[in-house]
Motif scaffolding. Structure first.
Motif, short mmCIF file in Angstrom:
data_model
loop_
_atom_site.label_atom_id
_atom_site.label_comp_id
_atom_site.label_asym_id
_atom_site.label_seq_id
_atom_site.Cartn_x
_atom_site.Cartn_y
_atom_site.Cartn_z
N UNK A 10 112.81 -19.65 3.19
CA UNK A 10 112.93 -20.93 2.48
C UNK A 10 114.36 -21.45 2.56
N UNK A 11 115.34 -20.55 2.48
CA UNK A 11 116.75 -20.98 2.57
C UNK A 11 117.04 -21.62 3.92
N UNK A 12 116.54 -21.01 5.02
CA UNK A 12 116.75 -21.59 6.34
C UNK A 12 116.00 -22.92 6.46
N UNK A 13 114.77 -22.98 5.93
CA UNK A 13 113.99 -24.22 5.99
C UNK A 13 114.69 -25.34 5.25
N UNK A 14 115.37 -25.03 4.14
CA UNK A 14 116.05 -26.06 3.36
C UNK A 14 117.35 -26.52 4.02
N UNK A 15 118.10 -25.57 4.60
CA UNK A 15 119.42 -25.91 5.15
C UNK A 15 119.38 -26.26 6.62
N UNK A 16 118.31 -25.83 7.29
CA UNK A 16 118.20 -25.98 8.75
C UNK A 16 119.42 -25.38 9.47
N UNK A 17 119.92 -24.29 8.87
CA UNK A 17 121.12 -23.66 9.43
C UNK A 17 121.16 -22.20 8.97
N UNK A 18 121.26 -21.27 9.91
CA UNK A 18 121.22 -19.86 9.55
C UNK A 18 122.47 -19.43 8.80
N UNK A 19 123.63 -19.91 9.20
CA UNK A 19 124.86 -19.49 8.52
C UNK A 19 124.91 -20.03 7.10
N UNK A 20 124.59 -21.32 6.92
CA UNK A 20 124.60 -21.88 5.57
C UNK A 20 123.52 -21.24 4.70
N UNK A 21 122.38 -20.91 5.31
CA UNK A 21 121.32 -20.23 4.55
C UNK A 21 121.80 -18.86 4.09
N UNK A 22 122.50 -18.14 4.95
CA UNK A 22 123.01 -16.82 4.58
C UNK A 22 124.00 -16.92 3.43
N UNK A 24 124.02 -19.23 1.19
CA UNK A 24 123.26 -19.64 0.00
C UNK A 24 122.62 -18.45 -0.70
N UNK A 25 122.12 -17.49 0.06
CA UNK A 25 121.43 -16.33 -0.54
C UNK A 25 122.33 -15.09 -0.60
N UNK A 26 123.62 -15.28 -0.28
CA UNK A 26 124.62 -14.22 -0.43
C UNK A 26 124.29 -12.98 0.41
N UNK A 27 124.06 -13.22 1.70
CA UNK A 27 123.80 -12.13 2.63
C UNK A 27 124.48 -12.48 3.95
N UNK A 28 124.76 -11.49 4.77
CA UNK A 28 125.40 -11.78 6.06
C UNK A 28 124.41 -12.49 6.98
N UNK A 34 117.97 -11.13 11.21
CA UNK A 34 117.13 -9.96 11.51
C UNK A 34 115.86 -9.98 10.66
N UNK A 35 115.97 -10.36 9.39
CA UNK A 35 114.80 -10.40 8.51
C UNK A 35 113.84 -11.52 8.91
N UNK A 36 114.41 -12.66 9.36
CA UNK A 36 113.54 -13.75 9.82
C UNK A 36 112.75 -13.31 11.05
N UNK A 37 113.44 -12.62 11.98
CA UNK A 37 112.75 -12.15 13.18
C UNK A 37 111.68 -11.14 12.82
N UNK A 38 111.95 -10.26 11.86
CA UNK A 38 110.95 -9.28 11.43
C UNK A 38 109.74 -9.97 10.82
#
Length: 296
Positions: A10-22, A24-28, A34-38
């Motif tokens: 949901x964070x990536x869908x909202x930001x349309x950006x992997x770095x900004x999504x990371x 936002x959810x306080x993760x690298x 890796x979790x999205x690919x899984x």
């Protein structure tokens, strides 16, 4: 599918950006990717198209997004509701009590408890001790105020003795024949009495006390609950033996006469199932009951 994977999706869908999504959810960012690919591997479909650095939802991603949002919203609602219950801001207590205890002990107790925890709903069921024990056993009540000894003791129930309560004689204030000084049980022989219905704890106790003195009580009216019995006494139909806490609330139109020693007493206890701990709100009501009973 893991809950945290949906958070990242949901964070990536909202930001349309992997770095900004990371961020936002306080993760690298590598961990998030890796979790999205899984998640995509588990679902068997790509959720994002990554053409030329532009992030967009695929058809599979569009289908998953509203479901993921609903799951996260439901989880947040569940978290808030559980926290409110844990902090006693919401919830319910199902309490059973005999009619005399509903009249005598419970009003002050429930007023105190409601003042402390106004968000807790109080569901009260009146009944005889035998009926309340049955309701406890089948899980329909959290706690029950009963009179000891129980008609059918059960190891499945735990009882905590709260107090010993004196019984007194009540009569119409207009009846000059009943003295104000303490009377003995033997003095009730031949006096017209108003009696509770069969199965009522006070009926059994009163009749047994009269028989122990060598006489059968004389009933003018029998078969009522507490309010009905007090009404019949007020009407001058006879006297009755009732708990002292009930008599204290009965009003000036009733005369209250103590029983001479050794008198009559009954034991009030709080019961709950032994195999299941009462909910937290019920445990808090139990604490209030014990504290107020000890102080009474």
């Amino acid at each position: 599918m893991q809950f945290q994977q949906l958070v990242y999706f949901v964070a990536v869908a909202d930001t349309r950006h992997f770095t900004r999504a990371a961020e936002r959810v306080h993760v690298s960012q590598p961990s998030l990717s890796q979790q999205i690919r899984a998640l995509e591997k588990e679902l068997g479909a790509e959720l994002f198209s990554r053409a030329r650095g532009n992030i967009a939802l695929t058809d599979a991603g569009e289908a998953l997004l509203p479901l993921a949002r609903r799951i996260l919203a439901d989880a947040d609602t569940a978290r808030q509701e559980v926290q409110e219950l844990a902090q006693l801001r919401r919830g319910r207590v199902r309490l059973g009590a005999t009619p005399s205890l509903c009249t005598g002990l419970l009003p002050d107790v429930l007023r105190t408890f409601h003042g402390l925890y106004p968000g807790i709903r109080l569901l009260i069921e009146e009944g005889g001790s035998h009926d309340l024990v049955r309701e406890l056993a089948r899980g329909a009540l959290d706690l029950a105020l009963v009179v000891l000894p129980l008609p059918t003791p059960s190891p499945a129930l735990t009882t905590v003795e709260l107090l010993q309560e004196d019984l007194v004689v009540v009569s119409s204030a207009a009846d000059p024949a009943v003295p104000r000084r303490p009377v003995r049980i033997a003095d009730l022989a031949g006096r017209p009495m108003v009696m509770f219905r069969h199965g009522y704890d006070l009926r059994e106790l009163t009749v047994a006390a009269c028989r122990a003195e060598g006489f059968e009580p004389s009933f003018t009216v029998e078969g009522g609950e507490m309010d009905a019995v007090l009404g019949f006494v007020r009407a001058g139909l006879g006297l009755a033996v009732v708990p002292s806490m009930v008599a204290a609330r009965a009003g000036r139109d009733l005369r209250v006469t103590a029983l001479a020693p050794p008198g009559l007493r009954r034991t009030i206890a709080l019961a709950h199932r032994s195999d299941v701990a009462p909910p937290r709100a019920a445990r808090e009501l139990q604490r209030v009951l014990v504290r107020m009973a000890v102080g009474s």
